[in-house]
Design a protein around this motif. Structure first.
Motif, short mmCIF file in Angstrom:
data_model
loop_
_atom_site.label_atom_id
_atom_site.label_comp_id
_atom_site.label_asym_id
_atom_site.label_seq_id
_atom_site.Cartn_x
_atom_site.Cartn_y
_atom_site.Cartn_z
N UNK A 9 44.81 81.76 1.74
CA UNK A 9 43.88 80.69 1.39
C UNK A 9 42.91 80.49 2.53
N UNK A 10 41.64 80.70 2.25
CA UNK A 10 40.62 80.54 3.28
C UNK A 10 40.10 79.11 3.27
N UNK A 11 40.27 78.43 4.39
CA UNK A 11 39.68 77.10 4.55
C UNK A 11 38.40 77.26 5.36
N UNK A 12 37.29 76.77 4.80
CA UNK A 12 35.99 76.95 5.43
C UNK A 12 35.35 75.59 5.66
N UNK A 39 37.04 82.94 -8.29
CA UNK A 39 37.99 82.50 -7.25
C UNK A 39 38.30 81.02 -7.40
N UNK A 40 39.59 80.70 -7.29
CA UNK A 40 40.01 79.29 -7.35
C UNK A 40 39.47 78.58 -6.11
N UNK A 41 38.64 77.61 -6.33
CA UNK A 41 37.93 76.98 -5.22
C UNK A 41 38.07 75.46 -5.30
N UNK A 42 38.23 74.85 -4.13
CA UNK A 42 38.27 73.39 -4.02
C UNK A 42 37.23 72.97 -2.99
N UNK A 43 36.38 72.01 -3.34
CA UNK A 43 35.45 71.44 -2.37
C UNK A 43 35.93 70.03 -2.05
N UNK A 44 35.97 69.71 -0.75
CA UNK A 44 36.54 68.44 -0.29
C UNK A 44 35.48 67.67 0.49
N UNK A 45 35.27 66.42 0.10
CA UNK A 45 34.29 65.57 0.79
C UNK A 45 34.98 64.87 1.96
N UNK A 122 42.04 79.82 -3.57
CA UNK A 122 41.57 80.97 -2.79
C UNK A 122 40.66 80.51 -1.65
N UNK A 123 39.82 79.51 -1.96
CA UNK A 123 38.90 78.97 -0.96
C UNK A 123 38.89 77.45 -1.02
N UNK A 124 38.94 76.84 0.15
CA UNK A 124 38.83 75.39 0.28
C UNK A 124 37.65 75.12 1.21
N UNK A 125 36.61 74.49 0.68
CA UNK A 125 35.41 74.20 1.46
C UNK A 125 35.40 72.73 1.84
N UNK A 126 35.18 72.46 3.13
CA UNK A 126 35.19 71.10 3.63
C UNK A 126 33.78 70.67 4.01
#
Length: 379
Positions: A9-12, A39-45, A122-126
């Motif tokens: 899991x890539x945290x970016x 890709x399973x992606x989560x964006x976090x505020x 797969x990706x978590x964008x912060x």
């Protein structure tokens, strides 16, 4: 411990030294594109105190977010995951529904970081806040793959460098947390110097090696982990890339870390249209320059199995900055051609309009003459 490229899991984290440089737009659109690519992606505020990622996504902020999680111990972090209208993309709102969240405790910060690591994606964008406070820097340091978004303006570049400097030394302090002698040494080494005499990581490590070689080697290993990447936003000309390369050189000289370029986004008026449509560019106008460049950034990420180490074709270009310059020249050349065509169309349209006006004026004059003749006859 910082999450590295060895984790599936890539945290970016996405940060910038100041507000208004486009990090939230990048987070939203990059999240949409990664989802579109399957890709399973989560964006976090995580812009605590100024959360607005929901606006960039074009969704209503009506679900519990990070602020609710911090104020309600019974709320599970995974329950914050909200659906979006976009394929494979989930969203964790920020704190806009809860007041007072910017001033979180160390324990709360650790809880957020621990839960981020456990998200199944797969990706978590912060999307991080502006500035270089300890909270923002610590969220940036959750992984070694943070993106620095900046514009090619001196003030924005200075702030980006300041953020990276704070991150590097914050990382060193965390590496030696609890070792009072080393912490004291580091504080003495990195306290503010006179203008024109900035502190250099290489000098700090050399001074440390004279006292304790093992500790210096440990510090060097930590520094080598960091691989932040540049996204240069609001590019208007190829000359704007020079200031990005100057930032790279300054980071290399003073901070001793690798600072590759992930991509650039030219100034494109289509972004305003997407804002009016309350949609990310990748949904509203994916064929725009911004859409194409966001896709290019996403492709570099997914095609680099050990991201943030980029899979570059070194036989075609020397490094990521040479590739960036090629991309910029192609895009700016295409943009100029389109603007020239639009200008020619406008000139042609203007000529046709003037011709119509001239004909209408002649018709009016003829009509006025006829009316005068008829009036004279009646008299």
């Amino acid at each position: 411990m910082v999450i590295t490229q060895r984790r599936d899991t890539k945290i970016i984290p996405i940060a910038g030294g100041k507000g208004g440089i486009g990090k939230t737009e990048l987070c939203a659109n990059l999240g949409v594109r990664l989802g579109q690519l399957g890709y399973r992606t989560v964006v976090v505020d995580l812009d605590l105190g100024g959360s607005n990622l929901h606006s960039a996504l074009g969704v209503k902020n009506k679900n519990p977010g990070v602020g609710n999680f911090l104020s309600d111990r019974a709320l599970a972090f995974e329950s914050l995951l909200s659906p979006t209208p976009y394929d494979n993309l989930q969203f964790i709102p920020g704190d806009v529904l809860v007041a007072g969240t910017p001033n979180i405790t160390y324990a709360q910060k650790r809880s957020i970081l621990r839960n981020l690591e456990e998200l199944e994606a797969d990706y978590v964008l912060l999307d991080l806040g502006a500035g270089a406070s300890n909270n923002v820097v610590d969220f940036f340091l959750v992984a070694n793959s943070g993106l620095i978004v900046t514009s090619p303006h001196v003030g924005a570049i200075v702030n980006a460098y300041s953020f990276l400097k704070n991150a590097v030394f914050r990382f060193l302090f965390r590496a030696f947390s609890g070792e009072s002698d080393v912490e004291k040494f580091l504080r003495n080494q990195i306290k503010e110097r006179r203008p024109g005499n900035p502190v250099k990581v290489s000098s700090v490590l050399s001074a440390m090696a004279e006292i304790d070689t093992e500790q210096a080697l440990k510090a060097k290993r930590y520094i080598d982990l960091l691989q932040p990447l540049l996204v240069l936003n609001m590019v208007r000309s190829a000359d704007d890339l020079n200031i990005g390369e100057s930032l790279r050189d300054l980071v290399d000289k003073n901070l001793s870390i690798t600072f590759d370029a992930l991509g650039m986004i030219i100034h494109d008026e289509s972004l305003a249209g997407a804002h009016r449509a309350h949609k990310p560019v990748m949904a509203a106008n994916p064929d725009s320059f911004v859409g194409i460049e966001i896709d290019r950034i996403a492709q570099k990420i997914v095609q680099s199995p050990e991201f943030p180490t980029l899979a570059l074709e070194k036989s075609l270009y020397a490094d990521s900055y040479e590739l960036l310059r090629i991309e910029a020249q192609n895009d700016l050349s295409t943009l100029q051609s389109e603007q020239n065509e639009e200008s020619l169309r406008s000139e042609s349209d203007a000529a046709e309009f003037i011709e119509v006006l001239t004909a209408q004026k002649k018709q009016i004059q003829e009509l006025q003459g006829t009316i005068r003749m008829l009036t004279m006859r009646q008299g």
